[in-house]
Design a protein around this motif. Structure first.
Motif: not given
Ligand code: CO8
Length: 260
Positions: A239, A135, A67, A25, A258, A111, A255-256, A147, A64-65, A27, A69, A60-61
């Motif tokens: 964090i 989000n 990572d 995705v 869903r 991100g 996420l898992k 941001f 995902a912002g 990330s 992890l 599709k992506v």
């Molecule tokens: N980081 C790490 N792993 C991720 C992330 C991510 N951001 N997004 C998805 N993954 C992983 C999933 O867990 C999944 O892992 P596995 O195959 O092991 O189960 C794999 O990637 C595939 O994901 P999906 O099955 O969900 O894939 P879809 O095609 O169905 O959906 C999406 C794609 C829409 C991108 C969906 O994965 C999603 O919504 N992801 C989360 C996105 C999100 O909320 N990101 C926020 C990250 S935080 C950020 O960016 C800003 C932080 C600012 C910090 C401020 C702190 C003070």
């Protein structure tokens, strides 16, 4: 390890394309962002390179912002190192001399949305399955001031206030309405339209456009540039809090689930 970003640079047009290709995705992890910064630096130094299109090779992506992890279960040192390269990516892109266009071919949360917001223009695939937005609050975390300001500079104070408090992810039509993206096009035309748009932007006298861009963006950029270390400290202490780590874990479990 294979490159997470493929860069195609066409010297005749002066336009480079960055294809993000980090499965599943795109990330934004430490390695990804380091690679992005190095590529950007090279392009920025090449005077012939005047435009940059950022897009995704993943279906599709867009991205995902950040990572998650890189922020979960990691040492304060690691988190600090990670945050520094997130800052670096933003500083380089938001302040780029190049014309930058985001060809948003899929979902773009957090991100990923920020990455697109650093660009001068955003073209998104018109597919209601895709969403875009900052989000962070939905993960129990807080989008930092830069941001927030990038968003305010794009969609205004009120839209940002609602979007950030609720952690809204917008469908393309809603994103267009508030100005979070500039144009919607059918999915298979995102890249073509980005290329055409780039040609138009590149007809504007370079120097005048660049000065105008920095006039609009420098106040925000300077705020981070003069506060980088404090911003890193803020991030790390936030964090690594146990309650925040717990929120991240719950979000990842959600996420898992869903998926199942
Ligand atoms: N980081 C790490 N792993 C991720 C992330 C991510 N951001 N997004 C998805 N993954 C992983 C999933 O867990 C999944 O892992 P596995 O195959 O092991 O189960 C794999 O990637 C595939 O994901 P999906 O099955 O969900 O894939 P879809 O095609 O169905 O959906 C999406 C794609 C829409 C991108 C969906 O994965 C999603 O919504 N992801 C989360 C996105 C999100 O909320 N990101 C926020 C990250 S935080 C950020 O960016 C800003 C932080 C600012 C910090 C401020 C702190 C003070």
């Amino acid at each position: 390890t294979s490159p997470k970003i493929k860069v195609d640079y066409d010297q005749t047009t002066g336009v480079a394309v960055m294809h993000m290709q980090s499965p599943p995705v795109n990330s934004l992890g430490l390695d990804f962002l380091t690679e992005l910064c190095i590529s950007l630096e090279k392009l920025e130094m090449d005077k012939g390179c005047r435009g940059l299109i950022i897009t995704s090779n993943q279906p599709k992506v867009f991205s995902a912002g950040l990572d998650i992890l890189e922020m979960y279960g990691k040492s304060p040192e690691h988190c600090g190192e990670f945050w520094k390269v997130v800052q670096e990516m933003w500083l380089k892109l938001y302040g780029s001399n190049m014309v930058t266009i985001a060809a948003i071919s899929g979902s773009s949360p957090a991100g990923g949305c920020l990455l697109s917001l650093t660009c001068d223009y955003r073209i998104m695939a018109d597919n209601p399955r895709y969403t875009i937005g900052l989000n962070e609050t939905q993960l129990g975390i807080v989008a930092p001031f830069w941001f927030k300001e990038t968003m305010v500079n794009t969609v205004g104070h009120r839209n940002t206030e609602v979007a950030l408090q609720l952690g809204l992810l917008y469908k393309p039509a809603e994103a267009l309405k508030i100005g979070l993206v500039d144009q919607l096009v059918p999915e298979d035309q995102v890249f073509t339209v980005a290329t055409q748009t780039m040609t138009k932007w590149l007809t504007i006298p370079e120097h005048a456009r660049q000065i105008t861009k920095s006039m609009m963006r420098n106040p925000t950029i300077d705020k981070l540039r003069t506060n980088r270390e404090a911003d890193i400290q803020n991030f790390v202490s936030f964090i690594t809090k146990e309650s925040i780590q717990k929120s991240l874990r719950m979000y990842m479990e959600m996420l898992k689930q869903r998926k199942a």
